[in-house]
Design a protein around this motif. Structure first.
Motif, PDB file in Angstrom:
ATOM      1  N   LEU A   1      -5.171   0.286   1.636  1.00 22.94           N
ATOM      2  CA  LEU A   1      -5.362  -0.012   0.223  1.00 22.94           C
ATOM      3  C   LEU A   1      -6.050  -1.368   0.060  1.00 22.94           C
ATOM      4  CD1 LEU A   1      -4.717   1.399  -2.432  1.00 22.94           C
ATOM      5  CD2 LEU A   1      -2.584   0.139  -2.514  1.00 22.94           C
ATOM      6  N   GLU A   2      -5.683  -2.321   0.900  1.00 22.07           N
ATOM      7  CA  GLU A   2      -6.289  -3.651   0.841  1.00 22.07           C
ATOM      8  C   GLU A   2      -7.780  -3.594   1.170  1.00 22.07           C
ATOM      9  OE1 GLU A   2      -3.416  -2.925   2.479  1.00 22.07           O
ATOM     10  OE2 GLU A   2      -2.052  -3.870   1.041  1.00 22.07           O
ATOM     11  N   GLN A   3      -8.149  -2.796   2.168  1.00 26.58           N
ATOM     12  CA  GLN A   3      -9.562  -2.655   2.525  1.00 26.58           C
ATOM     13  C   GLN A   3     -10.345  -1.971   1.406  1.00 26.58           C
ATOM     14  OE1 GLN A   3      -8.764  -0.484   6.154  1.00 26.58           O
ATOM     15  NE2 GLN A   3      -9.510  -2.181   7.416  1.00 26.58           N
ATOM     16  N   ILE A   4      -9.734  -0.959   0.803  1.00 22.83           N
ATOM     17  CA  ILE A   4     -10.383  -0.264  -0.319  1.00 22.83           C
ATOM     18  C   ILE A   4     -10.579  -1.223  -1.481  1.00 22.83           C
ATOM     19  CG2 ILE A   4     -10.097   1.548  -2.064  1.00 22.83           C
ATOM     20  CD1 ILE A   4      -8.643   3.180   0.177  1.00 22.83           C
ATOM     21  N   MET A   5      -9.550  -2.016  -1.784  1.00 17.16           N
ATOM     22  CA  MET A   5      -9.647  -2.982  -2.878  1.00 17.16           C
ATOM     23  C   MET A   5     -10.783  -3.968  -2.619  1.00 17.16           C
ATOM     24  SD  MET A   5      -5.518  -3.545  -3.405  1.00 17.16           S
ATOM     25  CE  MET A   5      -5.702  -5.199  -3.992  1.00 17.16           C
ATOM     26  N   GLN A   6     -10.904  -4.416  -1.396  1.00 18.35           N
ATOM     27  CA  GLN A   6     -11.959  -5.365  -1.039  1.00 18.35           C
ATOM     28  C   GLN A   6     -13.334  -4.709  -1.130  1.00 18.35           C
ATOM     29  OE1 GLN A   6     -11.451  -7.124   2.828  1.00 18.35           O
ATOM     30  NE2 GLN A   6     -13.248  -8.433   2.613  1.00 18.35           N
ATOM     31  N   ASP A   7     -13.482  -3.529  -0.554  1.00 21.64           N
ATOM     32  CA  ASP A   7     -14.781  -2.849  -0.539  1.00 21.64           C
ATOM     33  C   ASP A   7     -15.232  -2.409  -1.929  1.00 21.64           C
ATOM     34  OD1 ASP A   7     -14.822  -3.190   2.197  1.00 21.64           O
ATOM     35  OD2 ASP A   7     -14.382  -1.083   2.664  1.00 21.64           O
ATOM     36  N   MET A   8     -14.291  -1.979  -2.759  1.00 25.68           N
ATOM     37  CA  MET A   8     -14.619  -1.465  -4.089  1.00 25.68           C
ATOM     38  C   MET A   8     -14.541  -2.558  -5.167  1.00 25.68           C
ATOM     39  SD  MET A   8     -15.357   1.779  -3.712  1.00 25.68           S
ATOM     40  CE  MET A   8     -15.275   2.365  -5.383  1.00 25.68           C
ATOM     41  N   HIS A   9     -14.132  -3.755  -4.765  1.00 24.17           N
ATOM     42  CA  HIS A   9     -14.001  -4.876  -5.703  1.00 24.17           C
ATOM     43  C   HIS A   9     -13.129  -4.483  -6.893  1.00 24.17           C
ATOM     44  CE1 HIS A   9     -17.066  -6.965  -3.415  1.00 24.17           C
ATOM     45  NE2 HIS A   9     -17.789  -5.858  -3.473  1.00 24.17           N
ATOM     46  N   CYS A  10     -11.919  -4.022  -6.557  1.00 20.28           N
ATOM     47  CA  CYS A  10     -11.008  -3.576  -7.613  1.00 20.28           C
ATOM     48  C   CYS A  10      -9.581  -3.998  -7.284  1.00 20.28           C
ATOM     49  CB  CYS A  10     -11.102  -2.052  -7.796  1.00 20.28           C
ATOM     50  SG  CYS A  10     -10.510  -1.079  -6.398  1.00 20.28           S
ATOM     51  N   ALA A  11      -8.703  -3.788  -8.252  1.00 21.69           N
ATOM     52  CA  ALA A  11      -7.292  -4.131  -8.092  1.00 21.69           C
ATOM     53  C   ALA A  11      -6.530  -2.953  -7.480  1.00 21.69           C
ATOM     54  CB  ALA A  11      -6.698  -4.489  -9.442  1.00 21.69           C
ATOM     55  N   ASN A  12      -5.287  -3.211  -7.114  1.00 14.37           N
ATOM     56  CA  ASN A  12      -4.422  -2.224  -6.490  1.00 14.37           C
ATOM     57  C   ASN A  12      -4.317  -0.946  -7.310  1.00 14.37           C
ATOM     58  OD1 ASN A  12      -1.786  -0.838  -6.030  1.00 14.37           O
ATOM     59  ND2 ASN A  12      -1.576  -2.392  -4.438  1.00 14.37           N
ATOM     60  N   GLN A  13      -4.110  -1.082  -8.607  1.00 15.15           N
ATOM     61  CA  GLN A  13      -3.931   0.079  -9.480  1.00 15.15           C
ATOM     62  C   GLN A  13      -5.164   0.990  -9.463  1.00 15.15           C
ATOM     63  OE1 GLN A  13      -2.906  -0.958 -13.492  1.00 15.15           O
ATOM     64  NE2 GLN A  13      -2.607   1.157 -14.118  1.00 15.15           N
ATOM     65  N   LYS A  14      -6.340   0.417  -9.496  1.00 14.12           N
ATOM     66  CA  LYS A  14      -7.584   1.195  -9.483  1.00 14.12           C
ATOM     67  C   LYS A  14      -7.777   1.884  -8.134  1.00 14.12           C
ATOM     68  CE  LYS A  14     -11.943   2.228 -10.691  1.00 14.12           C
ATOM     69  NZ  LYS A  14     -12.805   2.017 -11.803  1.00 14.12           N
ATOM     70  N   ALA A  15      -7.528   1.177  -7.041  1.00 20.78           N
ATOM     71  CA  ALA A  15      -7.676   1.758  -5.707  1.00 20.78           C
ATOM     72  C   ALA A  15      -6.713   2.931  -5.519  1.00 20.78           C
ATOM     73  CB  ALA A  15      -7.449   0.690  -4.635  1.00 20.78           C
ATOM     74  N   THR A  16      -5.494   2.767  -5.983  1.00 20.72           N
ATOM     75  CA  THR A  16      -4.495   3.833  -5.904  1.00 20.72           C
ATOM     76  C   THR A  16      -4.932   5.043  -6.719  1.00 20.72           C
ATOM     77  OG1 THR A  16      -2.734   2.212  -5.588  1.00 20.72           O
ATOM     78  CG2 THR A  16      -2.072   4.405  -6.320  1.00 20.72           C
ATOM     79  N   LYS A  17      -5.461   4.790  -7.902  1.00 14.35           N
ATOM     80  CA  LYS A  17      -5.955   5.864  -8.769  1.00 14.35           C
ATOM     81  C   LYS A  17      -7.096   6.630  -8.101  1.00 14.35           C
ATOM     82  CE  LYS A  17      -8.270   6.635 -13.145  1.00 14.35           C
ATOM     83  NZ  LYS A  17      -9.395   6.091 -13.829  1.00 14.35           N
ATOM     84  N   LEU A  18      -8.018   5.915  -7.453  1.00 15.22           N
ATOM     85  CA  LEU A  18      -9.146   6.559  -6.785  1.00 15.22           C
ATOM     86  C   LEU A  18      -8.685   7.438  -5.622  1.00 15.22           C
ATOM     87  CD1 LEU A  18     -11.723   3.614  -6.753  1.00 15.22           C
ATOM     88  CD2 LEU A  18     -11.724   5.630  -8.250  1.00 15.22           C
TER      89      LEU A  18
END
Length: 114
Positions: free
Chosen positions: A49-66
Motif C-alpha cells: 500500500l505504501e508503494q502504491i501511495m508513493q507511485d500514485m501520489h495519493c493517500a491511504n484511502q485512495k490507494a485502498t479504494k483503487l
C-alpha cells in the motif's frame, strides 16, 4: 494497454485504477523474469500500500479504494494474504482473455512460466 481505455467492459473503471493496473502489469513482467511463481506456477507480485501511495501520489484511502476497484469491481487482480508479517501476494489477471461483458476468468496469470 489501449484495450483498457477503449473496451466497453472497462468503461466503469476509473482512470486511476487503470493506471495502477498498468503499473501492476509492468511488475508482473519483472516477476516473471525473476521466477516469482507460486506452487501452481502462477506469477505474483508484491506491491505494498505504501508503494502504491508513493507511485500514485495519493493517500491511504485512495490507494485502498483503487485496489478494491481492481479486485472486486473489475476482477483484474486477486490478492492472497500470506500471514502475519508477510506481504500480500497480488496475482494480475489477463484483462484480454474474455470478450464477454463480465470478466469471468479465474486464471490469474498473464505470464505462466511452466
Amino acid at each position: 494497454p489501449k484495450l483498457l481505455i477503449t473496451d466497453e467492459r472497462f468503461a466503469d473503471i476509473s482512470m486511476d485504477a487503470k493506471l495502477l493496473y498498468s503499473l501492476m502489469l509492468d511488475r508482473s513482467s519483472l516477476s516473471s523474469k525473476n521466477g516469482w511463481l507460486d506452487n501452481s506456477g502462477r506469477v505474483y507480485i508484491f506491491y505494498t500500500l505504501e508503494q502504491i501511495m508513493q507511485d500514485m501520489h495519493c493517500a491511504n484511502q485512495k490507494a485502498t479504494k483503487l485496489l478494491k476497484e481492481l479486485e472486486i469491481k473489475a476482477n483484474l487482480i486477486e490478492r492472497k494474504k500470506q500471514g502475519q508479517g508477510k506481504p500480500t501476494r497480488i496475482y494480475v489477471k489477463d484483462f484480454a482473455k474474455n470478450k464477454s461483458n463480465v470478466i469471468t476468468t479465474g486464471d490469474p496469470i498473464f505470464f505462466n512460466c511452466r
